[in-house]
Design a protein around this motif. Structure first.
Motif, mmCIF file in Angstrom:
data_model
loop_
_atom_site.group_PDB
_atom_site.id
_atom_site.type_symbol
_atom_site.label_atom_id
_atom_site.label_comp_id
_atom_site.label_asym_id
_atom_site.label_seq_id
_atom_site.Cartn_x
_atom_site.Cartn_y
_atom_site.Cartn_z
ATOM 1 N N PRO A 106 0.839 -1.203 0.000
ATOM 2 C CA PRO A 106 0.000 0.000 0.000
ATOM 3 C C PRO A 106 0.867 1.244 0.000
ATOM 4 O O PRO A 106 2.077 1.195 0.217
ATOM 5 N N TRP A 107 0.224 2.394 -0.245
ATOM 6 C CA TRP A 107 0.938 3.670 -0.178
ATOM 7 C C TRP A 107 1.268 4.055 1.254
ATOM 8 O O TRP A 107 2.191 4.833 1.504
ATOM 9 N N GLY B 69 -3.001 -0.334 4.659
ATOM 10 C CA GLY B 69 -2.865 -1.670 5.214
ATOM 11 C C GLY B 69 -3.407 -2.835 4.416
ATOM 12 O O GLY B 69 -3.677 -3.891 4.983
ATOM 13 N N GLU B 70 -3.572 -2.717 3.103
ATOM 14 C CA GLU B 70 -4.043 -3.833 2.278
ATOM 15 C C GLU B 70 -3.225 -3.912 1.000
ATOM 16 O O GLU B 70 -2.558 -2.961 0.602
ATOM 17 N N SER B 71 -3.279 -5.050 0.315
ATOM 18 C CA SER B 71 -2.662 -5.181 -1.018
ATOM 19 C C SER B 71 -3.010 -6.558 -1.588
ATOM 20 O O SER B 71 -2.148 -7.385 -1.815
ATOM 21 N N GLY B 72 -4.301 -6.794 -1.805
ATOM 22 C CA GLY B 72 -4.737 -8.073 -2.350
ATOM 23 C C GLY B 72 -4.214 -8.301 -3.765
ATOM 24 O O GLY B 72 -3.876 -7.360 -4.484
ATOM 25 N N PHE B 73 -4.158 -9.571 -4.171
ATOM 26 C CA PHE B 73 -3.658 -9.944 -5.496
ATOM 27 C C PHE B 73 -4.746 -9.678 -6.532
ATOM 28 O O PHE B 73 -5.782 -10.354 -6.569
ATOM 29 N N ALA B 74 -4.512 -8.693 -7.374
ATOM 30 C CA ALA B 74 -5.556 -8.192 -8.263
ATOM 31 C C ALA B 74 -6.081 -9.249 -9.219
ATOM 32 O O ALA B 74 -7.287 -9.285 -9.516
ATOM 33 N N TRP B 75 -5.216 -10.121 -9.736
ATOM 34 C CA TRP B 75 -5.652 -11.068 -10.762
ATOM 35 C C TRP B 75 -6.631 -12.097 -10.201
ATOM 36 O O TRP B 75 -7.593 -12.479 -10.875
ATOM 37 N N SER B 76 -6.429 -12.543 -8.968
ATOM 38 C CA SER B 76 -7.402 -13.442 -8.342
ATOM 39 C C SER B 76 -8.735 -12.732 -8.180
ATOM 40 O O SER B 76 -9.811 -13.286 -8.451
ATOM 41 N N TRP B 77 -8.641 -11.481 -7.728
ATOM 42 C CA TRP B 77 -9.845 -10.702 -7.485
ATOM 43 C C TRP B 77 -10.605 -10.436 -8.770
ATOM 44 O O TRP B 77 -11.842 -10.478 -8.795
ATOM 45 N N LEU B 78 -9.921 -10.170 -9.853
ATOM 46 C CA LEU B 78 -10.584 -9.879 -11.118
ATOM 47 C C LEU B 78 -11.461 -11.051 -11.569
ATOM 48 O O LEU B 78 -12.614 -10.859 -11.961
ATOM 49 N N PHE C 100 6.582 6.587 2.568
ATOM 50 C CA PHE C 100 5.500 7.422 2.054
ATOM 51 C C PHE C 100 4.765 8.115 3.189
ATOM 52 O O PHE C 100 4.315 9.259 3.052
ATOM 53 N N ASP C 101 4.619 7.444 4.336
ATOM 54 C CA ASP C 101 3.981 8.089 5.478
ATOM 55 C C ASP C 101 4.789 9.280 5.968
ATOM 56 O O ASP C 101 4.227 10.299 6.394
ATOM 57 N N THR C 102 6.110 9.175 5.912
ATOM 58 C CA THR C 102 6.961 10.302 6.293
ATOM 59 C C THR C 102 6.715 11.505 5.393
ATOM 60 O O THR C 102 6.588 12.642 5.844
ATOM 61 N N VAL C 103 6.639 11.237 4.087
ATOM 62 C CA VAL C 103 6.364 12.316 3.130
ATOM 63 C C VAL C 103 4.936 12.834 3.294
ATOM 64 O O VAL C 103 4.682 14.043 3.268
ATOM 65 N N GLY C 104 3.998 11.925 3.484
ATOM 66 C CA GLY C 104 2.597 12.308 3.590
ATOM 67 C C GLY C 104 2.303 13.226 4.754
ATOM 68 O O GLY C 104 1.373 14.045 4.699
#
Length: 319
Positions: free
Chosen positions: A40-41, A46-55, A253-257
């Motif tokens: 995730p960014w 806190g997520e990052s599921g596998f897109a191809w399974s989901w599709l 990224f959280d540091t920058v955000g």
């Protein structure tokens, strides 16, 4: 102009996103676009599921077209991307399109491969695009260059290959993808933010090809809540420059955000509690000749957003 729903895997569990895709279709959204993240960014997302399974699962329980974006040449070998796209297009004829881009370190650098500068990443993308399109056309492919393919052939293919879009944010990249892509996928928070990339794509050979836009917004019942959601969920993703492509860890990224202000978030996310304001903004893409806009509500209130836009925004755009 088609209005689609963007499914953000870096923010939500795959099971929730599948329910959101079903709800979006019921609410009147005409299509769904999927992100494809390994990380995730932000740690808060806190997520990052596998897109191809989901599709595959989500297309089986809906009837609208789906699209996805990925970066070949690092985490995915282009032959595997071609195989995945061919399988979805064969199972769900005329319902799947694919966009490919040069990628981001946060998703691709975990393989341990060197992470090159943008020009080199574009050249790798060009080779991958050629391999993917040749495989989808039924050719036997051998290629030795920045990526290697030896006697690869797809045996399960759709009657009509899916369109391969080129992903571009800048004018320079838009001109580059116009040379080989079937269409353009770009981003923006309002039409003028997308105009230059779209015009560059068309001027460089993309005239007559479809243009899709991923439109970032934050809607909530109150202005304060809409801004709070944007800053909490999307400040890490709007740093700009080369930061988004080169940082490797969500905590970086959280540091920058943490440095992103409300004024800065307004430059990248359309923030408002007024459905009519969002409808008027989205209507501006028609003047650019955009074929589809995929709205990405960056907040965690996805079901509330789908219901509100289905009732108050989509009818205005249809009218």
């Amino acid at each position: 102009m088609l209005i689609g729903y963007h499914a953000s895997h870096e923010q939500f569990a795959p099971s929730l996103l599948m329910a959101c895709a079903q709800a979006a279709e019921e609410a009147g959204f005409g299509s769904v676009k999927s992100s494809d993240h390994f990380h995730p960014w932000s740690e808060r997302q806190g997520e990052s599921g596998f897109a191809w399974s989901w599709l595959g699962a989500s297309m089986a329980v809906t009837s609208v077209p789906f699209g996805s974006i990925c970066a070949p040449g690092y985490r995915y070998h282009p032959a595997i991307i071609a195989q995945g796209a061919a399988t979805l297009a064969e199972m769900f004829p005329d319902r799947f399109w694919l966009a490919i881009g040069s990628g981001q370190a946060i998703n691709e650098a975990m393989t341990g491969l060197p992470w090159p500068e943008k020009t080199e990443r574009n050249e790798r993308l060009r080779e991958c695009a050629a391999v993917i399109k040749q495989l989808l056309a039924g050719e036997t492919v051998t290629h030795r260059g920045r990526i290697t393919v030896v006697e690869a052939k797809l045996y399960s293919r759709p009657k009509t290959p899916p369109r391969i879009f080129g992903a571009a944010v800048t004018e320079e990249t838009a001109r580059f993808v116009a040379q080989w892509a079937d269409g353009l996928l770009t981003t923006g928070s309002e039409p003028e933010a997308s105009r230059k990339a779209i015009e560059a794509f068309r001027d460089a050979g993309g005239e007559g090809k479809p243009v899709y836009v991923q439109h970032a917004l934050s809607w909530a019942p109150t202005e304060d809540e809409a801004m709070e959601q944007a800053l909490d969920q999307w400040s890490s993703a709007v740093a700009g420059g080369e930061v988004n492509w080169d940082l490797r860890r969500p905590k970086d990224f959280d540091t920058v955000g943490a440095l992103i202000s409300a004024d800065r978030i307004h430059q990248s996310v359309a923030v408002s509690a007024e459905p009519g304001w969002h409808a008027e903004l989205l209507a501006g893409y028609r003047e650019l000749g955009v074929d589809a806009v995929y709205v990405h509500n960056v907040g965690t209130n996805q079901r509330q957003f789908i219901e509100a836009f289905g009732a108050k925004v989509l009818p205005q755009l249809a009218g």
